[in-house]
Design a protein around this motif. Structure first.
Motif, PDB file in Angstrom:
ATOM      1  N   ILE A  84       0.821  -1.203   0.000  1.00 26.12           N
ATOM      2  CA  ILE A  84       0.000   0.000   0.000  1.00 26.12           C
ATOM      3  C   ILE A  84       0.860   1.260   0.000  1.00 26.12           C
ATOM      4  O   ILE A  84       1.791   1.397   0.793  1.00 26.12           O
ATOM      5  CB  ILE A  84      -0.958  -0.033   1.207  1.00 26.12           C
ATOM      6  N   LEU A  85       0.544   2.144  -0.931  1.00 23.54           N
ATOM      7  CA  LEU A  85       1.186   3.456  -1.001  1.00 23.54           C
ATOM      8  C   LEU A  85       0.167   4.464  -0.486  1.00 23.54           C
ATOM      9  O   LEU A  85      -0.901   4.632  -1.064  1.00 23.54           O
ATOM     10  CB  LEU A  85       1.560   3.777  -2.442  1.00 23.54           C
ATOM     11  N   LYS A  86       0.489   5.123   0.613  1.00 28.06           N
ATOM     12  CA  LYS A  86      -0.459   6.089   1.167  1.00 28.06           C
ATOM     13  C   LYS A  86      -0.410   7.365   0.348  1.00 28.06           C
ATOM     14  O   LYS A  86       0.669   7.825  -0.042  1.00 28.06           O
ATOM     15  CB  LYS A  86      -0.091   6.397   2.614  1.00 28.06           C
ATOM     16  N   ASP A  89       1.853  10.065   1.453  1.00 26.92           N
ATOM     17  CA  ASP A  89       3.297   9.823   1.342  1.00 26.92           C
ATOM     18  C   ASP A  89       3.854  10.205  -0.019  1.00 26.92           C
ATOM     19  O   ASP A  89       5.069  10.218  -0.204  1.00 26.92           O
ATOM     20  CB  ASP A  89       3.610   8.347   1.590  1.00 26.92           C
ATOM     21  N   ILE A  90       2.983  10.457  -0.964  1.00 24.73           N
ATOM     22  CA  ILE A  90       3.475  10.809  -2.294  1.00 24.73           C
ATOM     23  C   ILE A  90       4.131  12.182  -2.200  1.00 24.73           C
ATOM     24  O   ILE A  90       3.502  13.145  -1.742  1.00 24.73           O
ATOM     25  CB  ILE A  90       2.318  10.818  -3.311  1.00 24.73           C
ATOM     26  N   PRO A  91       5.412  12.279  -2.573  1.00 24.11           N
ATOM     27  CA  PRO A  91       6.156  13.514  -2.313  1.00 24.11           C
ATOM     28  C   PRO A  91       5.512  14.766  -2.909  1.00 24.11           C
ATOM     29  O   PRO A  91       5.264  15.736  -2.210  1.00 24.11           O
ATOM     30  CB  PRO A  91       7.514  13.246  -2.931  1.00 24.11           C
TER      31      PRO A  91
END
Lengths: 376, 341
Positions: A84-86, A89-91
């Motif tokens: 899972i990519l929150k 958290d995406i820069p």
């Protein structure tokens, strides 16, 4: 030396002949001296015969989807794993155009690019597993591995196999009747419009157990089979814990929807060495293995003989100057070409290219039957 | 941290999914816990096959099926335990490169790599310290069996890929799912746990031995791996006592592993080429090692059986016509005697 006294007695076992003079060895197989025997490759296949794929799925316990594909002596294991990519958290702030979990097909098409912009597919091919003598573990990925990985990744994106909508995790359960109790827990104060909280990232790892030619075709076949086998657990945003939670129940999981069925087919052109082709009958058809449809061939300027070989093994790959990889999808009843890659040589004209596409279509049917049989 | 030679995950970094059920207390999960159904001195079934990779000199595949088969069809994403799956390819003996100094023996180089999907927590692509350590253990186990003097100036590569490993502990008792391997509840003095590595290594020894024979590299005997452990359970097979020794332990099946021993054993010579003991076995250590030897003898039976069948496949009719007679007249055997005598 033995041959100084009697040359007629000198004979080698086939393996020695193949090692000493591989090109002549292959040529001798393709061009048998007795007229009634048809040309057969050293691996006992006819020139345009592909290897039958053998597919097994769901054999790994820790992967969301997995497949083992065997293509003759080539064996590949592919495991797909979701992480899972929150969204937070995406820069860089990423503006996803998708507005709600229930998109129409048109919207899905429009918002497709998310998957590529965020890089949600992470395919990696591992050749250094001791699958072949030239790939000994402990080294960084070789140029061949990197190029294979790149080709796999670009094909995954350009074929639009996986839809971004399958990978989005929304702030409310996409389907509220899964668990009505869960929805009540949500904060009343927050706006009720669903928001994207996270994305599934798919790690696609392809490991070669044994390599005997056809690396890309096997890797692609394993990837497709594993993706078709992939189930992502039902996931939702838990507002109290401020994290994404998943359900371990299989009935709440979602099967990844795979669009179409692209299949790769690899063909090679073997050109006999000049010295040997001079001895061959000059008026024979130049391009072999094309069947009767390829009867009208213009003469190559070198006058060399050429054969079309389908699905080469490692021995033949070494000897074929020209290789053609075709990726096509026939699932709509019309041939959709996704990719043609041809490198080296001048031996293929348009007519022959058409014939190759026809062979690739036949290959598509073969793959499709085996993929469907493996799924049950 | 980016690796320019591989596809990298998205910039934000990803986390493994967290399952709701894993957040509840371990007590409520007890019903899902796997328990040992075989006898304490019974080892798991072993599936072994040689000759999978024709481009290698020798190769083998080993699988330990699930200790407690799950009800089919499974309804959960969380497998109760994993089943060990290993492949091994051997390349060589090949001449050493010129840059290497002269060696009168065969130079073994062993590689063990876990696949990224081998465990509950995703593993990296670059070999980590544990994999290197296991490879060193495997190296010592094999070094003692190979007759290295027959191949001076040569090297051989033993490559083991772990497609699915053994787990170190039951997932419900720890934070394994959250990527935290540090503490397993009720862990022994050595802290790390890592009991699964022993089963993996024992499997590696057996599978490498099979591949070695498939490659036709001369060995003094078949080497096989075995594990035994002292475990503590409150409710399991030996009620009341709680502590006892089991052969071929599957760590998720036990509440606590106190000590474990792994041996690489040559049965017909009664020799041990590799011994690895972890944890505090106290005065039972001799029993523990004997138990591991016993487990190794069990896996040797499978090893020998598969190699005999592989031999029959390879040499076909010759082997069928009476293996003893053929062995006696094989030219290779008589040559060996001349050389050593």
């Amino acid at each position: 030396m033995a041959n100084s006294t009697s040359t007629s007695i000198l004979s080698f076992p086939p393996q020695t002949f193949a090692a000493l003079s591989p090109s002549a060895f292959l040529h001798a197989h393709l061009n048998p001296t007795s007229s009634q025997s048809s040309s057969t490759r050293p691996n006992r296949r006819s020139p345009t015969e592909f290897r039958v794929p053998n597919i097994n799925t769901s054999s790994l316990s820790h992967a969301n989807g997995s497949a083992v594909v065997r293509l003759g002596n080539t064996a590949v294991v592919c495991g797909v794993r979701g992480e899972i990519l929150k969204a937070e958290d995406i820069p860089k702030t990423y503006n996803d155009l998708a507005k709600s979990p229930d998109e129409t097909d048109e919207e899905k098409e429009l918002n497709y690019t998310t998957i590529q912009e965020l890089g949600l597919l992470v395919p990696n091919i591992e050749l250094s597993t001791g699958c072949a003598p030239q790939h000994i573990p402990g080294n960084a990925p070789s140029a061949a591995t990197q190029s294979l990985t790149h080709r796999l990744r670009s094909l995954l994106y350009t074929s639009r196999l996986i839809q971004s909508s399958d990978l989005r995790i929304w702030s409310r359960p996409a389907n509220s009747d899964i668990d009505p109790g869960r929805e009540e827990e949500e904060d009343e104060g927050q706006d009720r419009a669903p928001r994207i909280k996270a994305y599934w990232t798919l790690y696609i790892d392809v490991l070669f157990i044994a390599l005997d030619g056809g690396a890309f075709e096997a890797a692609w076949g394993a990837t497709i089979a594993a993706l078709r086998d992939t189930k992502l657990p039902g996931a939702w945003w838990d507002a109290d814990r401020e994290m994404v939670l998943c359900s371990d129940q299989l009935e709440e999981s979602k099967q990844l929807s795979i669009r179409g069925l692209p299949v790769s087919a690899t063909l090679g052109i073997f050109v006999a060495e000049k010295g040997r082709s001079a001895k061959a009958a000059p008026n024979k058809r130049l391009m072999r293995g094309l069947g009767d449809s390829g009867a009208t061939h213009h003469k190559q300027e070198h006058g060399a003989e050429a054969w079309l070989l389908a699905d080469m093994d490692a021995f033949e790959e070494e000897l074929c100057q020209e290789q053609i990889t075709v990726v096509l999808d026939y699932s709509t009843g019309k041939t959709k070409i996704l990719k043609i890659e041809k490198n080296g040589g001048t031996f293929v004209n348009i007519e022959e290219m058409r014939h190759m596409l026809r062979l690739a279509e036949g290959r598509w049917i073969e793959w499709k039957n085996h993929l469907e049989a493996s799924k049950r | 941290m980016t690796d320019r030679r591989r596809t990298n995950p998205p910039n934000g970094g990803t986390a493994p999914p967290i399952f709701l059920s894993s957040l509840s207390t371990a007590d409520s999960l007890q019903s899902k816990r796997p328990s040992r159904t075989r006898r304490p001195d019974e080892i798991r079934k072993i599936f072994l096959k040689t000759g999978l990779n024709p481009s290698a000199t020798g190769s083998a595949y080993l699988e330990l099926p699930l200790p407690t088969p799950p009800p089919l069809p499974s309804s959960t994403f969380l497998p109760a335990s994993s089943s060990l799956k290993l492949t091994c390819s051997i390349h060589g003996p090949h001449p050493l490169p010129r840059s290497q100094p002269y060696s009168p023996h065969l130079q073994l180089s062993t590689h063990i790599k876990f696949a990224p999907f081998a465990s509950r927590v995703r593993r990296g692509y670059v070999r980590d310290a544990q994999e290197r350590d296991l490879a060193a253990h495997l190296d010592t186990a094999l070094r003692g069996v190979v007759i290295g003097e027959r191949w001076p100036k040569s090297g051989v590569d033993v490559c083991v890929t772990v497609l699915e490993g053994e787990e170190d502990a039951w997932w419900g008792g720890s934070n394994v799912l959250q990527g935290d391997n540090s503490g397993v509840r009720g862990e022994g003095a050595d802290g790390g746990g890592n009991w699964g590595a022993m089963t993996v290594l024992a499997g590696c020894v057996t599978v490498a031995s099979a591949a070695m024979v498939d490659a036709g590299i001369d060995c003094v005997d078949l080497v096989s791996g075995g594990v035994a452990a002292v475990v503590e359970d409150s409710t399991a097979w030996n009620e009341g006592n709680g502590k006892g020794m089991v052969l071929d332990p599957s760590p998720p099946e036990h509440e606590r592993v106190v000590a474990a021993a792994m041996v690489a054993y040559l049965q017909s010579r009664d020799e041990i080429t590799e011994l690895w003991v972890k944890g505090d076995a106290g005065i039972d250590i001799e029993d523990l090692i004997n138990g591991a030897v016993h487990a190794a003898s069990g896996s040797r039976t499978v090893l020998a059986e598969e190699l005999r069948e592989a031999g029959e496949r390879k040499f076909g009719e010759v082997a069928k016509s009476g293996s003893e007679k053929v062995l006696g007249t094989r030219p290779g055997v008589s040559n060996d005697v001349d050389m050593t005598g």
